[in-house]
Design an enzyme around this catalytic site. Structure first.
Site, short mmCIF file in Angstrom:
data_model
loop_
_atom_site.label_atom_id
_atom_site.label_comp_id
_atom_site.label_asym_id
_atom_site.label_seq_id
_atom_site.Cartn_x
_atom_site.Cartn_y
_atom_site.Cartn_z
N GLY A 20 0.80 -1.21 0.00
CA GLY A 20 0.00 0.00 0.00
C GLY A 20 0.84 1.26 0.00
N ASP A 21 0.17 2.38 0.31
CA ASP A 21 0.84 3.68 0.29
C ASP A 21 1.94 3.77 1.35
OD1 ASP A 21 -0.93 4.44 -1.71
OD2 ASP A 21 -2.38 5.26 -0.28
N ASN A 25 5.87 4.45 0.73
CA ASN A 25 6.54 5.56 1.41
C ASN A 25 7.87 5.12 2.00
OD1 ASN A 25 6.92 7.03 4.30
ND2 ASN A 25 6.10 8.47 2.80
N GLU A 26 7.93 3.93 2.57
CA GLU A 26 9.18 3.43 3.14
C GLU A 26 10.23 3.21 2.06
OE1 GLU A 26 8.44 -0.03 5.46
OE2 GLU A 26 6.97 0.94 6.77
#
Length: 415
Positions: A20-21, A25-26
């Site tokens: 997912g988002d 992001n990571e």
């Protein structure tokens, strides 16, 4: 991505993520934190005396901090080389050549169109996939990866200056691709961390609890108002053009929308700024090659939420997203200031978000500003932000947008 060398990354055509988002992001932060060399955005203290001044305020250039005189460092402690180098992980062994760039910068310039990111949706909301492909279907995402589709995506650099009111200034950099939110958004993500066992349903449960609390927060926000971006309607400026009480809550005039689509004219006309030996460094005020005119504006008060949408953030709960007219690669974010209001009116605003064709920004207690950069200072003791679905404690924070910084395996939402 942090452990991968630049030589390894140059041999790849792309990086595929199944998640997912938050997972994206990571990966994004692992890719950018030790490679992107760019000035910090201005801190809240930097623009305190420039709120009504003309012209842009340049951010901290972390690479030039070591050349400052002792008098300059004493006057601006945020330019200290030790703190800023720690914040973005500058390598002490990097050397600067005659062109003013370090060897590592020239070794891995940005934007890097050859390396693309692909996302197979498997998260709770998958807003980035929804905004870049138009659907949450894993097969569609896989096909666009196989076909080698390409689209540019804006990325926001978020700098936390202080974690709490009593903490020392210690810059910490993070990057976000979809959204950064405070107040209601930060409370929901913090509350939901206690109910991960519920899966995606935890956001509904946490959101209901936070809504019933109806907490507002005192804060001060400053944003850069570009001369090229005029307000679309009086509601955006927080004014009330209607006479009656009910009309003052919701104006009937609908601002004209230019929705981002595949082969979008707005995004295609916004060419990314490449870093090279002959061009200037990547800065938030160089999208069009010569800087952007404008001034800083300040807004202080009590807010239910403060949000910064980099893209529209369409998802199954909000079919049009937080800001329907947000674009994938125009170099701007949409700052949403939801001022303190009765619970019933805030519920009205939220129901407009959940409705196709709704008007969630068409309220007098909602301020909407299209800006390339903003700063935030909380007046409370604790403050938590939501960065792409991940909690991020920050008492003082600044953010700026880099246009078209990365490329995705996607073609944009269909017409």
């Amino acid at each position: 991505m942090i452990s991968s060398s630049n030589e390894e990354l140059r041999s790849y055509d792309g990086v595929i993520i199944v998640g997912g988002d938050g997972f994206f992001n990571e990966v994004l932060n692992g890719f950018l934190l030790f490679r992107l060399r760019a000035p910090h955005p201005p801190s809240p203290s930097d623009i305190l005396h420039l709120t009504r001044s003309n012209g842009p305020v340049l951010g901290h250039d972390t690479r030039e901090a070591t050349s400052e005189t002792p008098e300059t460092e004493a006057a601006s402690p945020l330019l200290s080389s030790s703190s800023t180098h720690k914040a973005i992980g500058l390598a002490n062994s990097s050397t600067e050549n005659d062109s003013g760039y370090t060897d590592e910068e020239l070794d891995f310039p940005f934007p890097r169109e050859h390396l693309r990111f692909g996302i197979i949706p498997a998260g709770s909301t998958d807003a980035i996939v929804m905004c870049t492909t138009g659907t949450r279907d894993p097969i569609t995402s896989a096909l666009q990866i196989v076909l080698g589709k390409r689209i540019s995506l804006d990325i926001a650099q978020v700098v936390r200056w202080k974690t709490t009111f009593t903490a020392d200034v210690d810059p910490c950099v993070r990057y976000a691709a979809s959204f950064a939110g405070y107040g209601f958004y930060g409370d929901v993500i913090t509350e939901s961390e206690n109910y991960r066992w519920m899966g995606p349903k935890r956001y509904d449960y946490a959101g209901t609890k936070v809504f019933l609390r109806h907490r507002s927060y005192e804060a001060e926000v400053a944003y850069f108002e570009s001369e090229s971006e005029n307000p679309e309607s009086p509601v955006e400026r927080g004014s009330n053009p209607c006479s009656s009480w009910m009309k003052s809550m919701c104006c009937s005039e609908k601002p004209q929308r230019v929705i981002c689509r595949a082969n979008c004219g707005v995004c295609s006309n916004s060419k990314p700024v490449h870093m090279s030996k002959t061009r200037q460094r990547l800065t938030p005020y160089s999208w069009r090659g010569g800087g952007v005119g404008g001034r800083w504006q300040k807004c202080a008060g009590r807010f239910l939420s403060v949000g910064a949408a980099i893209i529209s953030n369409r998802n199954e709960k909000a079919p049009d997203g937080l800001v329907a007219e947000a674009h994938l690669s125009d170099g701007f974010l949409h700052l949403l200031l939801i001022k303190d209001c009765p619970r019933a009116l805030y519920l009205w605003h939220l129901t407009q978000l959940a409705k196709k064709g709704g008007e969630p920004l068409n309220f007098s207690f909602v301020e909407h500003h299209k800006t390339p950069a903003f700063t935030f200072t909380s007046m409370g003791k604790e403050s938590v932000w939501n960065l792409d679905g991940e909690p991020f404690p920050a008492h003082q924070l600044s953010a700026q947008v880099f246009r078209g910084l990365i490329s995705l395996f996607a073609s944009g939402p269909p017409v």
